[in-house]
Design a protein around this motif. Structure first.
Motif, PDB file in Angstrom:
ATOM      1  N   GLY A   1      54.208  58.405  18.977  1.00  0.00           N
ATOM      2  CA  GLY A   1      54.833  59.463  19.756  1.00  0.00           C
ATOM      3  C   GLY A   1      56.302  59.199  19.975  1.00  0.00           C
ATOM      4  N   ALA A   2      56.819  59.643  21.123  1.00  0.00           N
ATOM      5  CA  ALA A   2      58.231  59.420  21.473  1.00  0.00           C
ATOM      6  C   ALA A   2      58.285  58.850  22.885  1.00  0.00           C
ATOM      7  CB  ALA A   2      59.024  60.721  21.384  1.00  0.00           C
ATOM      8  N   GLY A   3      58.342  57.531  22.984  1.00  0.00           N
ATOM      9  CA  GLY A   3      58.331  56.885  24.287  1.00  0.00           C
ATOM     10  C   GLY A   3      58.925  55.501  24.219  1.00  0.00           C
ATOM     11  N   VAL A   4      58.529  54.649  25.144  1.00  0.00           N
ATOM     12  CA  VAL A   4      59.112  53.310  25.260  1.00  0.00           C
ATOM     13  C   VAL A   4      58.848  52.471  24.017  1.00  0.00           C
ATOM     14  CG1 VAL A   4      59.029  51.141  26.537  1.00  0.00           C
ATOM     15  CG2 VAL A   4      58.998  53.299  27.772  1.00  0.00           C
ATOM     16  N   TYR A   5      57.597  52.474  23.523  1.00  0.00           N
ATOM     17  CA  TYR A   5      57.250  51.603  22.397  1.00  0.00           C
ATOM     18  C   TYR A   5      57.897  52.069  21.085  1.00  0.00           C
ATOM     19  CZ  TYR A   5      53.924  49.346  25.485  1.00  0.00           C
ATOM     20  OH  TYR A   5      53.363  48.634  26.530  1.00  0.00           O
ATOM     21  N   SER A   6      57.995  53.359  20.895  1.00  0.00           N
ATOM     22  CA  SER A   6      58.694  53.857  19.705  1.00  0.00           C
ATOM     23  C   SER A   6      60.176  53.535  19.803  1.00  0.00           C
ATOM     24  CB  SER A   6      58.478  55.363  19.532  1.00  0.00           C
ATOM     25  OG  SER A   6      58.975  56.083  20.638  1.00  0.00           O
ATOM     26  N   ASP A   7      60.744  53.636  21.019  1.00  0.00           N
ATOM     27  CA  ASP A   7      62.148  53.277  21.222  1.00  0.00           C
ATOM     28  C   ASP A   7      62.392  51.809  20.879  1.00  0.00           C
ATOM     29  OD1 ASP A   7      62.685  55.822  22.044  1.00  0.00           O
ATOM     30  OD2 ASP A   7      63.128  55.340  24.132  1.00  0.00           O
ATOM     31  N   ILE A   8      61.461  50.933  21.279  1.00  0.00           N
ATOM     32  CA  ILE A   8      61.591  49.499  20.994  1.00  0.00           C
ATOM     33  C   ILE A   8      61.661  49.247  19.491  1.00  0.00           C
ATOM     34  CG2 ILE A   8      60.326  47.301  21.031  1.00  0.00           C
ATOM     35  CD1 ILE A   8      59.376  48.051  23.848  1.00  0.00           C
TER      36      ILE A   8
ATOM     37  N   GLY B   1      71.104  49.623  27.532  1.00  0.00           N
ATOM     38  CA  GLY B   1      70.579  50.458  28.615  1.00  0.00           C
ATOM     39  C   GLY B   1      69.132  50.193  28.965  1.00  0.00           C
ATOM     40  N   PHE B   2      68.415  49.389  28.155  1.00  0.00           N
ATOM     41  CA  PHE B   2      67.016  49.078  28.454  1.00  0.00           C
ATOM     42  C   PHE B   2      66.930  48.217  29.717  1.00  0.00           C
ATOM     43  CE2 PHE B   2      65.000  49.388  23.929  1.00  0.00           C
ATOM     44  CZ  PHE B   2      65.154  50.766  23.995  1.00  0.00           C
ATOM     45  N   ASN B   3      65.859  48.432  30.505  1.00  0.00           N
ATOM     46  CA  ASN B   3      65.652  47.570  31.676  1.00  0.00           C
ATOM     47  C   ASN B   3      65.104  46.209  31.237  1.00  0.00           C
ATOM     48  OD1 ASN B   3      62.791  47.820  31.329  1.00  0.00           O
ATOM     49  ND2 ASN B   3      62.834  49.759  32.449  1.00  0.00           N
ATOM     50  N   ASP B   4      65.007  45.275  32.183  1.00  0.00           N
ATOM     51  CA  ASP B   4      64.613  43.894  31.840  1.00  0.00           C
ATOM     52  C   ASP B   4      63.215  43.825  31.240  1.00  0.00           C
ATOM     53  OD1 ASP B   4      67.045  42.997  32.727  1.00  0.00           O
ATOM     54  OD2 ASP B   4      66.328  42.480  34.739  1.00  0.00           O
ATOM     55  N   GLU B   5      62.303  44.624  31.736  1.00  0.00           N
ATOM     56  CA  GLU B   5      60.931  44.607  31.224  1.00  0.00           C
ATOM     57  C   GLU B   5      60.879  45.070  29.771  1.00  0.00           C
ATOM     58  OE1 GLU B   5      56.551  46.600  32.198  1.00  0.00           O
ATOM     59  OE2 GLU B   5      58.227  46.847  33.600  1.00  0.00           O
ATOM     60  N   THR B   6      61.634  46.136  29.456  1.00  0.00           N
ATOM     61  CA  THR B   6      61.667  46.656  28.089  1.00  0.00           C
ATOM     62  C   THR B   6      62.366  45.674  27.150  1.00  0.00           C
ATOM     63  OG1 THR B   6      61.773  48.899  28.993  1.00  0.00           O
ATOM     64  CG2 THR B   6      62.273  48.645  26.654  1.00  0.00           C
ATOM     65  N   ILE B   7      63.428  45.025  27.642  1.00  0.00           N
ATOM     66  CA  ILE B   7      64.125  44.003  26.851  1.00  0.00           C
ATOM     67  C   ILE B   7      63.177  42.873  26.493  1.00  0.00           C
ATOM     68  CG2 ILE B   7      65.881  42.190  26.959  1.00  0.00           C
ATOM     69  CD1 ILE B   7      67.163  44.805  26.466  1.00  0.00           C
ATOM     70  N   LYS B   8      62.347  42.459  27.458  1.00  0.00           N
ATOM     71  CA  LYS B   8      61.388  41.377  27.229  1.00  0.00           C
ATOM     72  C   LYS B   8      60.399  41.756  26.134  1.00  0.00           C
ATOM     73  CE  LYS B   8      58.089  38.402  29.661  1.00  0.00           C
ATOM     74  NZ  LYS B   8      57.439  38.122  30.971  1.00  0.00           N
ATOM     75  N   LEU B   9      59.954  42.998  26.136  1.00  0.00           N
ATOM     76  CA  LEU B   9      59.024  43.475  25.110  1.00  0.00           C
ATOM     77  C   LEU B   9      59.696  43.584  23.739  1.00  0.00           C
ATOM     78  CD1 LEU B   9      57.224  46.336  27.089  1.00  0.00           C
ATOM     79  CD2 LEU B   9      56.233  44.139  26.426  1.00  0.00           C
ATOM     80  N   ALA B  10      60.984  43.929  23.750  1.00  0.00           N
ATOM     81  CA  ALA B  10      61.698  44.203  22.494  1.00  0.00           C
ATOM     82  C   ALA B  10      62.171  42.934  21.792  1.00  0.00           C
ATOM     83  CB  ALA B  10      62.891  45.114  22.769  1.00  0.00           C
TER      84      ALA B  10
END
Length: 483
Positions: free
Chosen positions: A32-39, A109-118
């Motif tokens: 889809g189009a969300g956090v995981y696709s953005d990563i 612009g990603f938050n810390d949680e998203t950065i950790k996943l990426a």
């Protein structure tokens, strides 16, 4: 020869893009189009940028003229290969060690949680840089022997491996799917290299590498200063052309890269919206502009080198009208059927109607710049043929800076749409400056064909009428939009 090379490039690019759209369709369905696709898109953005910049001219425009002119081709080719490959290996290792730092650069612009996943996803995808350099280095050697089909078709292998990964991992956790995709990128790169190695073997280039490694080893072992200095001169001459060509060939890609960075500050899904829209925008640009410029460059360069500017202008004029007609038809059709195109390609699974409408508008904003970006490519070849890489780089830098300024101005009121529109504005600036340095008089000679211009207007008018009635009598995808 020009038509054959163009058709080979165009058909290969079409095949690769078809698999690319199947890949994107699968990604839209599964992610889809969300956090995981953005990563994933952020992680894949830099190696994909590198692939486009190299494969769409920068390396070839610098390497081929140097390779043709040097006497010791084996030594030169191996030396260039080792310099790039060793640098990229160390760079990729550095990214693995400091993956958090580089991820923050790619998506500030990603938050810390998203950065950790990426972070681990970025580290995996960076290794594709080494693989894709090998692919494009080998492609340049094959083009030297007028072999275009491998370069045109090889990207299909990458897309196929990503499709297979999505199919295998479709029922797994979303984050696990992103891992599968990342490793499939590396597998696809290896398959691309193997395809090139087969053609290199058939054309006896493998012997060239073996000879080059052997000669370099002996030169270093016995410290032959004369030969070392000769190799250094050839390498310095290459890089003097390469760095300006790198910037001159990468305006659109760098602009897209910056758009991704800025989009990370916007609402969730903005990076994905830009990615999906830009993927469709890249199809006509690659299918026509890149295919034509790839076939055109060696011919124009040889004509100019032989002081045959008249024939070069004649060839350029033919290419101009082919490109003008094809891209204009794509622009009118794309704008008229924006919603239907996005619906057909992406709207299923986790990709919703609101996503379709967002991507459709961004797609139109990109399409506005299709003609200037495409036409600028063939006229910039004139500058490269005269070895004016520095001038082409200056033009691209001005265009890029203007695009970034407009992005910063427009992103707040218009969001991702403003970023795409800024890219198109940069395209017009690039085209105007390129034509200015190409020569206004020569440009007037090229466009001086009233019959062709009238024919273009008639074709676009007929296309408009057909699409107008088509949209009013066929309610495709539930849309009803007046043109």
């Amino acid at each position: 020869m020009f038509k054959k090379a163009f058709l080979t490039n165009s058909s290969g690019i079409l095949c690769s893009r078809i698999f690319g759209f199947i890949r994107d369709l699968s990604m839209a369905l599964v992610l889809g189009a969300g956090v995981y696709s953005d990563i994933f898109f952020v992680a894949f953005k830099f190696p994909n940028l590198f692939r486009r910049v190299f494969s769409e001219g920068a390396f070839t425009q610098s390497f081929l003229p140097s390779f043709i002119s040097v006497k010791k081709k084996a030594q030169f080719s191996v030396a260039i290969f080792l310099i790039f490959f060793i640098f990229l290996v160390f760079f990729s290792i550095l990214v693995c060690i400091f993956n958090g730092f580089f991820t923050k650069i790619l998506a500030y612009g990603f938050n810390d949680e998203t950065i950790k996943l990426a972070k681990p996803i970025v580290a995996i995808n960076f290794w594709y840089l080494c693989l894709i350099f090998c692919v494009n280095f080998f492609s340049s050697l094959l083009q030297y022997r007028d072999n275009f089909w491998v370069s045109a078709y090889n990207t299909a292998l990458l897309n196929i491996t990503m499709i297979v990964a999505l199919f295998i991992a479709k029922d797994k956790d979303t984050y696990v799917i992103v891992y599968f995709l990342s490793y499939s990128v590396l597998i696809g790169g290896i398959l691309q290299i193997l395809l090139h190695c087969y053609s290199l073997y058939k054309l006896k280039f493998i012997k060239l590498f073996i000879l080059g490694f052997r000669e370099l080893y002996l030169i270093i072992k016995y410290k032959d200063k004369l030969k070392i200095n000769n190799i250094k001169k050839d390498i310095i001459s290459f890089f003097a052309q390469f760095f300006p060509a790198l910037l001159g060939s990468s305006t659109a890609q760098i602009a897209s890269f910056i758009d991704t960075l800025l989009a990370s500050f916007l609402i969730s899904g903005s990076v994905s919206y830009l990615y999906y829209a830009n993927r469709i925008f890249q199809l006509p640009l690659a299918l026509f502009a890149i295919a034509i410029s790839t076939a055109l460059f060696p011919m124009v360069a040889k004509m100019i080198n032989n002081s045959n500017e008249f024939e070069a202008l004649k060839l350029l004029k033919n290419a101009f009208f082919i490109l003008l007609f094809s891209l204009s038809i794509c622009v009118v059709g794309g704008i008229a059927l924006k919603n239907e195109i996005i619906y057909l390609l992406f709207e299923r699974g986790k990709f919703l109607r609101k996503d379709t409408l967002e991507v459709a508008n961004i797609f139109v904003a990109y399409l506005i710049g299709l003609l200037p970006f495409g036409l600028a490519r063939i006229f910039s070849l004139w500058l490269y043929s005269y070895k004016k890489q520095a001038l082409a780089a200056k033009i691209s830098a001005i265009s890029l800076i203007c695009g970034v300024v407009f992005s910063l101005i427009l992103m707040k009121p218009f969001g991702a749409l403003g970023l795409a529109l800024s890219s198109s504005i940069a395209g017009f600036i690039l085209f105007i400056l390129t034509i200015f340095y190409f020569g206004i008089k020569k440009f007037k000679i090229i466009i001086n064909n009233k019959k062709m211009l009238i024919l273009l207007i008639v074709i676009l008018f007929v296309e408009y009428i057909i699409l107008y009635f088509l949209k009013h009598f066929i309610n495709f995808g539930g849309f009803y939009v007046h043109i």
